[in-house]
Enzyme design. Structure first.
Site, PDB file in Angstrom:
ATOM      1  N   ASP A   8       0.766  -1.283  -0.161  1.00 51.75           N
ATOM      2  CA  ASP A   8      -0.048  -0.139  -0.004  1.00 51.75           C
ATOM      3  C   ASP A   8       0.867   1.113   0.117  1.00 51.75           C
ATOM      4  O   ASP A   8       1.488   1.437   1.127  1.00 51.75           O
ATOM      5  CB  ASP A   8      -1.193   0.093   1.135  1.00 51.75           C
ATOM      6  CG  ASP A   8      -1.710   1.352   1.537  1.00 51.75           C
ATOM      7  OD1 ASP A   8      -1.783   2.002   0.674  1.00 51.75           O
ATOM      8  OD2 ASP A   8      -2.393   1.405   2.688  1.00 51.75           O
ATOM      9  N   LYS A  67       3.495  11.157  -3.646  1.00 54.48           N
ATOM     10  CA  LYS A  67       2.347  10.423  -4.319  1.00 54.48           C
ATOM     11  C   LYS A  67       1.548  11.613  -5.203  1.00 54.48           C
ATOM     12  O   LYS A  67       1.021  11.004  -6.315  1.00 54.48           O
ATOM     13  CB  LYS A  67       1.488   9.737  -3.473  1.00 54.48           C
ATOM     14  CG  LYS A  67       0.517   8.836  -4.010  1.00 54.48           C
ATOM     15  CD  LYS A  67      -0.341   7.794  -3.092  1.00 54.48           C
ATOM     16  CE  LYS A  67      -1.326   7.141  -3.666  1.00 54.48           C
ATOM     17  NZ  LYS A  67      -2.028   6.237  -2.401  1.00 54.48           N
ATOM     18  N   GLU A 168      -6.965   1.012  -4.951  1.00 52.94           N
ATOM     19  CA  GLU A 168      -7.046   0.992  -3.616  1.00 52.94           C
ATOM     20  C   GLU A 168      -8.205   0.322  -3.050  1.00 52.94           C
ATOM     21  O   GLU A 168      -8.418  -0.508  -2.131  1.00 52.94           O
ATOM     22  CB  GLU A 168      -6.852   2.383  -2.978  1.00 52.94           C
ATOM     23  CG  GLU A 168      -5.121   2.518  -2.775  1.00 52.94           C
ATOM     24  CD  GLU A 168      -4.841   3.975  -2.757  1.00 52.94           C
ATOM     25  OE1 GLU A 168      -5.755   4.701  -2.233  1.00 52.94           O
ATOM     26  OE2 GLU A 168      -3.696   4.263  -2.869  1.00 52.94           O
ATOM     27  N   ASP A 190     -12.765   6.015   2.489  1.00 55.18           N
ATOM     28  CA  ASP A 190     -11.279   6.147   2.720  1.00 55.18           C
ATOM     29  C   ASP A 190     -10.773   7.496   3.281  1.00 55.18           C
ATOM     30  O   ASP A 190     -10.461   8.311   2.659  1.00 55.18           O
ATOM     31  CB  ASP A 190     -10.406   5.543   1.850  1.00 55.18           C
ATOM     32  CG  ASP A 190      -8.974   5.682   1.959  1.00 55.18           C
ATOM     33  OD1 ASP A 190      -8.557   5.694   3.036  1.00 55.18           O
ATOM     34  OD2 ASP A 190      -8.036   4.864   1.124  1.00 55.18           O
TER      35      ASP A 190
END
Lengths: 628, 151
Positions: A8, A67, A168, A190
């Protein structure tokens, strides 16, 4: 094929997992934690906690949230917004892509991400004890092709064959085991450290389709922490007039305390922040003590939580799905531990969210499962069965004696030695039972058989070994063997683990419901068995050494045994009545035994009685307690 | 009874099945071996590090005690703190050296930069500790920026 790890690769934190023994497991980092900060210092090659600790000192060379730059053009909105908050330099590189400039070197976001992946790889290798070459890496569902490509390149730079790039939310759904169910619509909510994502997935025949995704790339747990810090600083200023935000050292302590308070308020209704000697005023020390209630925290962050609702609405609209069609809502990201977040999610979707998987680990676990599917680790064998109910046999007085406990992973095997209940018993019946109740009659009978040809002997002397062996398919083999003659008898019961969920639930509930009643029944039987064995033992002593007792003593003993026997035969005898008779008989027996010892050892007379007396005292005291 | 002959296709299929089962078996065995090895390591570690959770919490309280002492400068309290640390050191707690040391992110956490010799620890805000050979808690330190006229 070697193991494929699941990674992850998060904006603020990353985690690694692997399939082991059929289940996905998080691999702890070298520092012993389950996740690590996605922070990199490329010059000294520091990654994770170590990089985070030198961030203040070396902020221009320490890269976080890389990211956000993956596969982004320098002129893009995302790059520009990141540029505003990042202390490191973001510049325009080849193909007008965003790159990071440190001193006179430039790094692509892929190179920086590769450092994070390298740490993941190294930690996994240390844990597994082998080299790791293959990985599944997760990306947000909204990542476009160039962002996915960049992620894949990062893996390659780190020396990993990226077997697959997985969304994800899909990984999270896998971790929640939703692939095995029916066809349904799943919402993945999330809320992580720095970003919020909501995705609508359509599940059908093991295929996941992302119908819509939305979110807020600048909303997360860090914002929640800031609110608490601001509040603490404001409260302290009100009280003491000192502005702690000017004192870096105090601010650092408040930051740690705020995070701790946030976590504590997920389980407690109130927490107290205590930081003695936080600062000084006119040479006098000042202490920070502040109570924060859960309600206060919720008030402080209400608008932040509210901000997640709009993206949810948009995602539903994009997917063209009514709230009523949602089969499952799952929670991912550490912030979803907050009860208020769960409540808001529940209120909006009209459904209790599923929070059975650790929200920090769900995505990595799901990636590992995907890796397992690719390597062939995950097949039907993954579904190792457990026995849903206890398996055992009936023993004296109708008691269920368990051999294989509930929730034992099969295949499994267990043996235990049993014996006869009466003298010269020629055979034993092995009655196999399933269930959680202590009395045999209340459990499900699976079958029974008889082992005969037992040589005449006193009760308790023969040794009969009963073995339960249950194989991976739930087939139970029960055998009983007389250790003296080696004579054996067995039975095979198919589908011993094969009960419908309803049946298992019903039996478990019954066991709970009747717990008190069952306990009483079992106590009664135990008492009866105790009385039984006293009668048999005493009779044995009388026949072996009867001549040592006087005729009068013998009669008195016989009488008390007779009384006890009558009591046992009565249909309405209770635990108390048996216990009373049993005590009486025991006393009589002890009295005469004592007399016998006294007569036998003239010399040791005083010592014997001394040793004997306190013993009887404690015996009766213990029994008194049991009755109460 | 007639002996049944398997045709090559069937044999092929069975061979593949054997191969598959063998590989499954090896996989499980490997998992088990690894698990066993890890359990052994873990067992030692668990016993050795059993106190770490408690110690970490206790250290927070001790920080406050040290803060109190730095203000009160009481001889008796000084002795009490000394006693506590001597007891804890018997259980494997070792202080991380920070004063006048070069900054090391493995054992230290830089919370502030301050005038002073570059990359050297100028001030320790809270002490860090090893439990045996593992960093239980990094020290929080102020590090010199090399800007000011450091001597």
């Amino acid at each position: 094929m070697s193991k494929i790890i699941g990674i992850d690769l998060g904006t603020t934190n990353s985690a690694v997992a692997v399939m082991e023994g059929g289940t996905a497991k998080i691999i702890p980092t070298a520092e012993g934690r389950n996740t690590f900060p996605s922070i990199v210092e490329p010059i000294k090659n520091l990654v994770g906690d170590v990089a985070k600790r030198q961030m203040v000192l070396n902020s221009q060379n320490t890269i976080f949230s890389v990211k956000r730059l993956m596969g982004q053009k320098f002129s893009g909105k995302q790059s520009q917004k990141t540029k505003e908050i990042a202390p490191y330099e973001i510049a325009e590189g080849a193909g007008s892509m965003a790159v990071i400039k440190i001193a006179d070197k430039t790094y692509t976001p892929q190179e920086i991400s590769a450092k994070i992946l390298q740490k993941a790889k190294a930690d996994a290798e240390a844990y597994l004890g082998t080299t790791v070459t293959d990985a599944v890496i997760t990306v947000p569902a909204y990542f476009d092709d160039s962002q996915r490509q960049a992620t894949k390149q990062a893996g390659e730079i780190a020396g990993l064959n990226v077997q697959r790039i997985v969304n994800e939310p899909t990984a999270a759904a896998l971790a929640y085991g939703l692939d095995k169910g029916k066809n349904e619509t799943v919402v993945v909510y999330d809320l992580g450290g720095g970003t919020f994502d909501v995705s609508i997935l359509e599940l059908g025949d093991g295929v996941f389709e992302v119908k819509a995704t939305n979110g807020d790339t600048f909303l997360g747990g860090d914002d929640f922490d800031h609110r608490i810090i601001e509040y603490i600083v404001a409260e302290f200023k009100k009280e003491s007039g000192v502005d702690l935000s000017l004192d870096k050292q105090a601010l650092q302590r408040i930051k740690d305390a705020a995070e701790k308070a946030k976590i504590e308020l997920s389980s407690a209704m109130e927490t107290e922040i205590n930081q003695p000697f936080i600062t000084q005023r006119d040479g006098q020390p000042l202490h920070l003590t502040l109570k924060i209630t859960r309600a206060k925290l919720e008030e402080l962050v209400a608008d932040l939580i509210e901000r997640t609702i709009e993206p949810c609405k948009k995602a539903l609209a994009d997917a063209k799905i009514e709230k009523s069609h949602i089969g499952e809502v799952i929670l991912v990201g550490g912030m979803t531990r907050m009860p208020k977040v769960q409540q808001v999610v529940k209120e909006f979707f009209g459904k209790e969210p599923n929070k059975s998987v650790n929200p920090d680990e769900a995505v990595a676990l799901g990636a590992a499962i995907q890796g397992g599917v690719i390597s062939g680790d995950v097949k039907d064998i993954l579904l190792l069965d457990v026995t849903p109910l206890t398996l055992g046999i009936e023993t004296m007085g109708g008691v269920m004696t368990p051999l294989i406990e509930r929730n034992t992973t099969v295949p499994s095997s267990k043996s235990q030695i049993f014996s006869t209940a009466s003298d010269n018993q020629p055979q034993v019946e092995v009655h196999i039972l399933q269930g959680e109740r202590p009395m045999a009659a209340d459990n499900k009978s699976l079958g029974s058989f008889i082992l005969d040809g037992i040589m005449p002997a006193h009760r308790g002397v023969p040794q009969i070994e009963v073995t339960f062996d249950i194989d991976a398919n739930g087939i139970l083999n029960v055998s009983a063997k007389d250790k003296a003659t080696n004579k054996e008898q067995k039975i095979t019961i198919k589908n011993a683990t094969n009960l419908s969920d309803d049946e298992v639930e019903k039996m478990k509930q019954e066991a709970q419901k009747y717990e008190a009643e069952d306990k009483k029944k079992k106590e009664l039987v135990d008492k009866r068995n105790e009385a039984d064995s006293l009668i048999i033992q005493t009779r044995k002593v009388l026949s072996d050494a009867g001549d040592k007792f006087g005729a009068e003593s013998k009669k008195e003993i016989e009488d008390s045994l007779g009384e006890l026997e009558t009591e046992l035969k009565k249909s309405d005898s209770t635990f108390e009545s048996i216990d009373a008779s049993l005590k009486k008989a025991t006393e009589v027996m002890q009295k005469h035994a004592e007399a016998l010892y006294k007569a036998a050892g003239e010399k040791d007379k005083t010592e014997e009685s001394k040793a004997e007396e306190p013993k009887t005292d404690t015996d009766s005291a213990e029994e008194g307690e049991v009755v109460k | 009874m007639v002996k049944k002959h398997l045709n090559t296709e069937e044999i092929e299929k069975l061979n593949l099945r054997i191969e598959e089962l063998e590989s499954d078996y090896r996989r499980v065995l490997a998992d088990y071996k690894n698990q066993e090895r890890r359990f052994k390591d873990q067992e030692i570690l668990v016993v050795k590090m059993a106190n770490s959770v408690l110690l970490e919490k206790l250290l927070l309280n001790l920080d406050s005690l040290i803060l109190a002492q730095s203000h009160l400068k009481d001889k008796g309290l000084e002795m009490v703190i000394g006693q506590i640390f001597s007891t804890l050191s018997q259980e494997g707690l070792v202080e991380i050296k920070t004063d006048n040391q070069p900054f090391d992110p493995v054992t230290m956490d830089c919370t502030e930069i301050t005038p002073g010799e570059k990359d050297m620890v100028v001030e320790t805000i809270s002490k860090g500790y090893y439990l045996f050979d593992k960093v239980l808690r990094p020290a929080k330190v102020k590090v010199g920026d090399g800007m000011e006229n450091s001597k």
